[in-house]
Scaffold this motif. Sequence first.
Motif, PDB file in Angstrom:
ATOM      1  N   THR A 296       0.543  -1.280  -0.161  1.00 53.06           N
ATOM      2  CA  THR A 296       0.009  -0.280   0.311  1.00 53.06           C
ATOM      3  C   THR A 296       0.548   1.619  -0.097  1.00 53.06           C
ATOM      4  N   ALA A 297       1.831   1.070   0.677  1.00 53.47           N
ATOM      5  CA  ALA A 297       3.066   2.690   0.755  1.00 53.47           C
ATOM      6  C   ALA A 297       3.560   2.487  -0.833  1.00 53.47           C
ATOM      7  N   LEU A 298       3.917   1.069  -1.331  1.00 58.81           N
ATOM      8  CA  LEU A 298       4.642   1.316  -2.564  1.00 58.81           C
ATOM      9  C   LEU A 298       3.755   1.718  -3.858  1.00 58.81           C
ATOM     10  N   HIS A 299       2.060   1.927  -3.576  1.00 58.40           N
ATOM     11  CA  HIS A 299       1.037   1.962  -4.764  1.00 58.40           C
ATOM     12  C   HIS A 299       0.891   3.696  -4.310  1.00 58.40           C
TER      13      HIS A 299
ATOM     14  N   GLY B 234       0.383 -20.865  18.892  1.00 53.12           N
ATOM     15  CA  GLY B 234       1.025 -19.876  18.030  1.00 53.12           C
ATOM     16  C   GLY B 234       0.666 -19.105  16.805  1.00 53.12           C
ATOM     17  N   ALA B 235      -0.083 -20.260  15.973  1.00 53.58           N
ATOM     18  CA  ALA B 235      -0.653 -19.751  15.468  1.00 53.58           C
ATOM     19  C   ALA B 235      -1.722 -18.569  15.540  1.00 53.58           C
ATOM     20  N   PHE B 236      -2.356 -18.818  16.257  1.00 53.31           N
ATOM     21  CA  PHE B 236      -3.573 -17.866  16.709  1.00 53.31           C
ATOM     22  C   PHE B 236      -3.075 -16.697  16.878  1.00 53.31           C
ATOM     23  N   TRP B 237      -1.810 -16.389  17.614  1.00 54.07           N
ATOM     24  CA  TRP B 237      -0.986 -14.409  17.744  1.00 54.07           C
ATOM     25  C   TRP B 237      -0.401 -14.957  16.555  1.00 54.07           C
ATOM     26  N   PHE B 238      -0.148 -15.066  15.954  1.00 58.12           N
ATOM     27  CA  PHE B 238       0.482 -14.626  14.396  1.00 58.12           C
ATOM     28  C   PHE B 238      -0.957 -14.457  13.286  1.00 58.12           C
ATOM     29  N   ILE B 239      -2.019 -15.372  13.164  1.00 60.15           N
ATOM     30  CA  ILE B 239      -2.821 -14.854  12.837  1.00 60.15           C
ATOM     31  C   ILE B 239      -3.711 -13.663  13.546  1.00 60.15           C
ATOM     32  N   GLN B 240      -4.045 -13.318  14.666  1.00 58.35           N
ATOM     33  CA  GLN B 240      -3.999 -11.978  15.177  1.00 58.35           C
ATOM     34  C   GLN B 240      -3.140 -10.521  14.410  1.00 58.35           C
ATOM     35  N   PHE B 241      -2.276 -11.445  15.200  1.00 61.15           N
ATOM     36  CA  PHE B 241      -0.895  -9.624  14.255  1.00 61.15           C
ATOM     37  C   PHE B 241      -1.332  -9.436  12.903  1.00 61.15           C
ATOM     38  N   ASP B 242      -1.098 -10.872  12.554  1.00 58.18           N
ATOM     39  CA  ASP B 242      -1.208 -10.539  10.738  1.00 58.18           C
ATOM     40  C   ASP B 242      -2.506  -9.309  10.114  1.00 58.18           C
ATOM     41  N   CYS B 243      -3.659 -10.304  10.804  1.00 63.60           N
ATOM     42  CA  CYS B 243      -4.894  -9.613  10.421  1.00 63.60           C
ATOM     43  C   CYS B 243      -5.182  -8.292  10.707  1.00 63.60           C
ATOM     44  N   TRP B 244      -4.860  -7.877  11.775  1.00 63.25           N
ATOM     45  CA  TRP B 244      -4.945  -6.290  12.851  1.00 63.25           C
ATOM     46  C   TRP B 244      -4.043  -5.783  11.490  1.00 63.25           C
ATOM     47  N   THR B 245      -2.843  -5.674  11.696  1.00 63.39           N
ATOM     48  CA  THR B 245      -1.866  -4.914  10.940  1.00 63.39           C
ATOM     49  C   THR B 245      -2.481  -4.864   8.754  1.00 63.39           C
ATOM     50  N   THR B 246      -2.994  -6.231   8.606  1.00 61.98           N
ATOM     51  CA  THR B 246      -3.690  -6.065   7.775  1.00 61.98           C
ATOM     52  C   THR B 246      -4.744  -4.452   7.235  1.00 61.98           C
ATOM     53  N   SER B 247      -5.778  -5.209   8.119  1.00 63.70           N
ATOM     54  CA  SER B 247      -7.310  -4.766   8.649  1.00 63.70           C
ATOM     55  C   SER B 247      -6.289  -2.320   8.774  1.00 63.70           C
TER      56      SER B 247
ATOM     57  N   ALA C 138      -3.601  -1.677   7.823  1.00 63.17           N
ATOM     58  CA  ALA C 138      -3.355  -1.544   6.334  1.00 63.17           C
ATOM     59  C   ALA C 138      -3.792  -0.294   5.471  1.00 63.17           C
ATOM     60  N   TYR C 139      -5.046  -1.377   5.536  1.00 62.99           N
ATOM     61  CA  TYR C 139      -5.632  -1.169   3.963  1.00 62.99           C
ATOM     62  C   TYR C 139      -6.874   0.080   4.429  1.00 62.99           C
ATOM     63  N   PHE C 140      -7.043  -0.292   5.305  1.00 66.88           N
ATOM     64  CA  PHE C 140      -8.457   0.559   5.489  1.00 66.88           C
ATOM     65  C   PHE C 140      -7.175   2.395   5.356  1.00 66.88           C
ATOM     66  N   ILE C 141      -6.243   2.662   6.145  1.00 66.91           N
ATOM     67  CA  ILE C 141      -6.042   4.113   5.991  1.00 66.91           C
ATOM     68  C   ILE C 141      -5.228   4.110   4.490  1.00 66.91           C
ATOM     69  N   TRP C 142      -5.601   3.605   3.674  1.00 62.44           N
ATOM     70  CA  TRP C 142      -4.835   3.025   2.402  1.00 62.44           C
ATOM     71  C   TRP C 142      -6.016   3.722   1.744  1.00 62.44           C
TER      72      TRP C 142
ATOM     73  N   PHE D 259     -13.218  -3.437   8.775  1.00 63.14           N
ATOM     74  CA  PHE D 259     -11.639  -2.365   8.346  1.00 63.14           C
ATOM     75  C   PHE D 259     -11.385  -2.972   6.901  1.00 63.14           C
ATOM     76  N   MET D 260     -10.632  -3.863   6.341  1.00 60.94           N
ATOM     77  CA  MET D 260     -10.598  -4.348   5.325  1.00 60.94           C
ATOM     78  C   MET D 260     -11.832  -4.157   4.406  1.00 60.94           C
ATOM     79  N   GLY D 261     -12.928  -4.497   4.718  1.00 58.00           N
ATOM     80  CA  GLY D 261     -14.117  -4.350   3.595  1.00 58.00           C
ATOM     81  C   GLY D 261     -14.814  -2.931   3.566  1.00 58.00           C
ATOM     82  N   ALA D 262     -14.476  -2.309   4.447  1.00 63.01           N
ATOM     83  CA  ALA D 262     -14.029  -0.348   5.028  1.00 63.01           C
ATOM     84  C   ALA D 262     -13.412  -0.041   3.709  1.00 63.01           C
ATOM     85  N   GLY D 263     -12.168  -0.121   4.047  1.00 61.28           N
ATOM     86  CA  GLY D 263     -11.140   0.382   2.490  1.00 61.28           C
ATOM     87  C   GLY D 263     -11.477   0.147   1.950  1.00 61.28           C
ATOM     88  N   LEU D 264     -12.056  -0.980   1.179  1.00 59.90           N
ATOM     89  CA  LEU D 264     -12.558  -1.099  -0.153  1.00 59.90           C
ATOM     90  C   LEU D 264     -13.578  -0.427  -0.988  1.00 59.90           C
ATOM     91  N   SER D 265     -14.789  -0.162   0.614  1.00 62.85           N
ATOM     92  CA  SER D 265     -15.518   0.085  -0.001  1.00 62.85           C
ATOM     93  C   SER D 265     -15.492   2.071  -0.332  1.00 62.85           C
TER      94      SER D 265
END
Length: 371
Positions: free
Chosen positions: A136-139, A292-305, A307-311, A341-347
């Motif tokens: 998103t920064a590159l974009h 471990g997978a749960f924590w990974f997914i939580q941070f993955d999801c929040w960071t992506t959310s 980024a796309y919301f602000i973008w 948040f990701m859906g809102a970014g698309l909207s």
Amino acid sequence: MIITTVRCFLITLTFLGGYLIHGFSSRNGFYDAVTRLTEQRIVHDGTPYTNTFTGIAALDGTLSTLLTFFWPVVDGNNPGLSLACFLFAGQFVAVWTVTIIEGLRTGKTWRLASFTTIYGLLVQTTGAALMTPAWTALHLFATPTVSRPSIDTLSVPESSLRALPYSITLGFIAPSIAMSLPTPGLISQQNRIYAICIWQAFPLWNTVFPGKSNTTSTKNQHAQQLRLLRHCYIFALSIASTVQIATLTLSFSALLFPGLFTPITAQQLHPRNLFIPPNPFRSSKISGIPQGAFWFIQFDCWTTSIAYFIWGLALRYAGKESRGYGGSLMDVVVRPLGLGFMGAGLSFVWERDEMVFAGGNEGGKRRVKVL
């Protein structure tokens, strides 16, 4: 000013996201646990597998690691982890839809942000929390459609727009459902392994339906372009919002009506546990691969959310069509609640497109709200 601030924020978020999924996963013991199981060629519940999937050693090694990671997500024994991934996957339909569309814009042809397949494969191998803020920064740095959007630069090959919902359904949604089916009733253990491996390649599907550039630029062609864009956006938002509402319903049911669930399930689905990850700067240790997978997914999801919301906000309000329009509380609070948040970014991107095409077709500017 808006774009410059968002660029700096997304660059910072790239480094933070890399630490949240990779640095924290290394510190809490998750990566070591995944490596041990991968070397033994077994998944979390003890199911053995052969790591010869393609005959290419490096690719097979990557698929083995991803298989170890995703097995507890879909084995049905970890409801909190499964629900977190359900939310992320449903929201990611919106992310992937708008990412492909942005990469296909005429104004981005052969620019770095147009290579969305490479971006998708890097998401699968290095993590969305690292690659999403980076993309998103590159974009925002590398495309002319941010502050000067026009119908010509925002146009997408019509054949690609027609094929997009089908490519996402076949490449992303269908394998997601297949690998989540219960075993052995609806799918065998071996077929689940194959489904997980096939799902990893979903970024390749948008190259199966190559599009031809539009050769005309008329009002009728503009109207057709907007209709096809709307179909893609509605397709993605219907999935993202359904998953968002279903997840909130299940999670808050565990809070308000815990008797409906087993004690362990109610605890895992509780909003505090489902949505709030641990402090990544403490010396936390995992109790097993599912955690471990749960924590990974939580941070993955929040960071992506984030980024796309602000973008999406930046694209919506930085263009000349939005000058003088400051948004509303609904944009930053109510909309993410219903769409995610990701859906809102698309909207927000959808609204930008509506304003640009409306202005081009009618000779003037018009404020448009899609929701």
